[in-house]
Structure formats: structure tokens, C-alpha cells
Scaffold this motif. Structure first.
Motif, short mmCIF file in Angstrom:
data_model
loop_
_atom_site.label_atom_id
_atom_site.label_comp_id
_atom_site.label_asym_id
_atom_site.label_seq_id
_atom_site.Cartn_x
_atom_site.Cartn_y
_atom_site.Cartn_z
N GLY A 18 0.90 -1.10 0.03
CA GLY A 18 0.07 -0.10 0.05
C GLY A 18 1.10 1.30 0.07
O GLY A 18 0.52 2.22 -0.84
N ALA A 19 1.90 1.25 0.68
CA ALA A 19 2.70 2.37 0.88
C ALA A 19 3.71 2.52 -0.50
O ALA A 19 3.64 3.94 -0.82
N LEU A 20 3.89 1.68 -1.06
CA LEU A 20 4.59 1.64 -2.38
C LEU A 20 3.77 2.33 -3.29
O LEU A 20 4.09 3.04 -4.40
N LEU A 21 2.59 1.86 -3.53
CA LEU A 21 1.49 2.30 -4.39
C LEU A 21 1.09 3.76 -4.23
O LEU A 21 1.13 4.46 -5.16
N ARG A 22 1.01 4.02 -3.07
CA ARG A 22 0.46 5.37 -2.55
C ARG A 22 1.72 6.39 -3.08
O ARG A 22 1.65 7.29 -3.70
N HIS A 23 3.07 5.99 -2.73
CA HIS A 23 4.17 6.78 -3.28
C HIS A 23 4.37 6.81 -4.73
O HIS A 23 4.45 7.85 -5.12
N ALA A 24 3.89 5.87 -5.24
CA ALA A 24 4.29 5.69 -6.71
C ALA A 24 3.16 6.46 -7.41
O ALA A 24 3.34 7.31 -8.39
N ARG A 25 2.00 6.58 -6.82
CA ARG A 25 0.89 7.50 -7.48
C ARG A 25 0.98 8.76 -7.14
O ARG A 25 0.69 9.62 -8.19
N GLY A 26 2.01 9.26 -6.37
CA GLY A 26 2.27 10.59 -6.12
C GLY A 26 1.00 11.57 -6.14
O GLY A 26 0.19 11.44 -5.18
N ASP A 27 1.03 12.83 -6.85
CA ASP A 27 -0.12 13.63 -6.94
C ASP A 27 -1.12 13.25 -7.82
O ASP A 27 -2.33 13.78 -7.88
N ARG A 28 -1.14 12.19 -8.45
CA ARG A 28 -2.10 11.48 -9.44
C ARG A 28 -3.17 11.27 -8.31
O ARG A 28 -3.17 10.69 -7.48
N SER A 29 -4.55 11.55 -9.13
CA SER A 29 -5.67 11.29 -8.23
C SER A 29 -5.79 9.90 -8.05
O SER A 29 -5.70 8.85 -8.97
N MET A 30 -6.64 9.34 -6.76
CA MET A 30 -6.80 7.99 -6.86
C MET A 30 -8.10 7.61 -7.78
O MET A 30 -7.87 6.42 -8.34
N LEU A 31 -8.88 8.53 -8.03
CA LEU A 31 -10.03 8.22 -9.04
C LEU A 31 -9.44 7.73 -10.41
O LEU A 31 -9.67 6.74 -10.95
N THR A 54 -3.87 -8.93 0.68
CA THR A 54 -3.35 -9.71 -0.34
C THR A 54 -4.43 -9.71 -1.57
O THR A 54 -5.20 -10.43 -1.85
N PRO A 55 -4.20 -8.52 -2.31
CA PRO A 55 -5.01 -8.45 -3.43
C PRO A 55 -4.88 -9.49 -4.47
O PRO A 55 -3.86 -9.71 -4.56
N ALA A 56 -5.88 -9.46 -5.24
CA ALA A 56 -5.45 -10.56 -6.44
C ALA A 56 -4.23 -9.94 -7.41
O ALA A 56 -4.10 -8.78 -7.83
N PHE A 57 -3.57 -10.92 -7.92
CA PHE A 57 -2.35 -10.67 -8.84
C PHE A 57 -2.69 -9.75 -10.07
O PHE A 57 -1.93 -8.79 -10.32
N SER A 58 -3.93 -9.99 -10.51
CA SER A 58 -4.24 -9.24 -11.63
C SER A 58 -4.52 -7.82 -11.27
O SER A 58 -4.28 -6.65 -12.03
N THR A 59 -5.00 -7.45 -10.23
CA THR A 59 -5.53 -6.17 -9.62
C THR A 59 -3.99 -5.41 -9.62
O THR A 59 -3.99 -4.27 -10.00
N ILE A 60 -3.01 -6.19 -8.66
CA ILE A 60 -1.74 -5.13 -8.76
C ILE A 60 -1.05 -5.28 -9.95
O ILE A 60 -0.45 -4.05 -10.23
N ALA A 61 -1.00 -6.26 -10.92
CA ALA A 61 -0.37 -5.89 -12.29
C ALA A 61 -0.99 -4.90 -13.07
O ALA A 61 -0.48 -3.99 -13.50
N ASP A 72 8.45 -7.07 -10.98
CA ASP A 72 9.68 -7.40 -10.28
C ASP A 72 10.17 -6.37 -9.24
O ASP A 72 10.36 -6.78 -8.07
N ALA A 73 10.05 -5.07 -9.64
CA ALA A 73 10.29 -3.95 -8.64
C ALA A 73 9.20 -4.12 -7.47
O ALA A 73 9.67 -3.89 -6.48
N VAL A 74 7.86 -4.35 -7.61
CA VAL A 74 7.25 -4.34 -6.80
C VAL A 74 7.33 -5.44 -5.71
O VAL A 74 7.35 -5.36 -4.58
N TRP A 75 7.63 -6.60 -6.26
CA TRP A 75 7.83 -7.94 -5.61
C TRP A 75 9.22 -7.83 -4.78
O TRP A 75 8.86 -8.11 -3.29
N ALA A 76 10.08 -7.00 -5.35
CA ALA A 76 11.24 -6.64 -4.55
C ALA A 76 10.94 -6.15 -3.37
O ALA A 76 11.53 -6.30 -2.10
N GLU A 77 10.32 -4.83 -3.53
CA GLU A 77 10.21 -3.93 -2.65
C GLU A 77 9.14 -4.35 -1.45
O GLU A 77 9.60 -4.10 -0.29
#
Length: 105
Positions: A18-31, A54-61, A72-77
Motif C-alpha cells: 500500500g505504501a509503495l503504491l501510494r508513493h508511486a501514485r504521487g499527486d495523481r488522483s486515486m480516482l 493480499t489483493p489479486a495478482f491481476s489487480t496489482i498488475a 519485479d520491482a513491486v515484488w522486491a520492494e
């Protein structure tokens, strides 16, 4: 279907995701991020807050693709803290304990 409780490690991994995705999203709107990834904004909010650990793989992809992250970067992080943690010893099991009982002929 009964869902098993998450382990503390799974909860931590979900929080790191969650923290990784929030950080990567930056100023982009969640919507806009959610709509571009074809997931509901509520799903993205729950993942980013760690409520869905534990979201679905397809969702994270899909989200990673929209944010320009490699899987790969998401998995490593998200597994980074587990690499630093010592490995717990696993006691060997007797394979006979798990073998099916044989019927006498």
C-alpha cells in the motif's frame, strides 16, 4: 468459502504494498488511477491503506502498469523486510505421518 486469517508477515507485506503504491501514485488522483487500472476506487483505497493485504495478482498488475512500476520491482520492494529477517528453522517431519493408510489385503 472460509478465508484463513492473515499472518503478521502477510499484513506487513500488504502495508508495504500500500505504501509503495501510494508513493508511486504521487499527486495523481486515486480516482483516475483506479479507473485507468479498471479497478474500483474503493479497492485501490483499501489496498493503499493495507486493509486488503493480499489483493489479486491481476489487480496489482493493472495498478502497477498504470503507475509505471515493474512487477519485479513491486515484488522486491514488498518482500524487502523479509530478506532482512532471520529465517525460522523448520523441523523436519516424518513423511510417514502424512502418507495415506494402506489397507490390508
Amino acid at each position: 468459502m472460509v478465508r484463513l486469517p492473515l499472518t503478521p508477515e502477510e499484513v506487513e507485506r500488504g502495508q508495504r504494498l500500500g505504501a509503495l503504491l501510494r508513493h508511486a501514485r504521487g499527486d495523481r488522483s486515486m480516482l483516475h488511477t483506479a479507473l485507468d487500472a479498471r479497478v474500483s476506487p474503493e479497492t485501490l483505497r483499501k489496498i493503499e491503506s493495507g486493509r486488503v493485504a493480499t489483493p489479486a495478482f491481476s489487480t496489482i498488475a493493472a495498478i502497477a502498469d498504470v503507475l509505471g512500476l515493474s512487477l519485479d520491482a513491486v515484488w522486491a520492494e514488498i518482500n524487502k523486510a523479509e530478506v532482512d529477517r532471520p529465517v525460522r528453522a523448520i523441523e523436519p517431519t516424518d513423511p510417514r505421518r502424512h502418507a495415506p493408510e494402506r489397507l490390508a489385503s
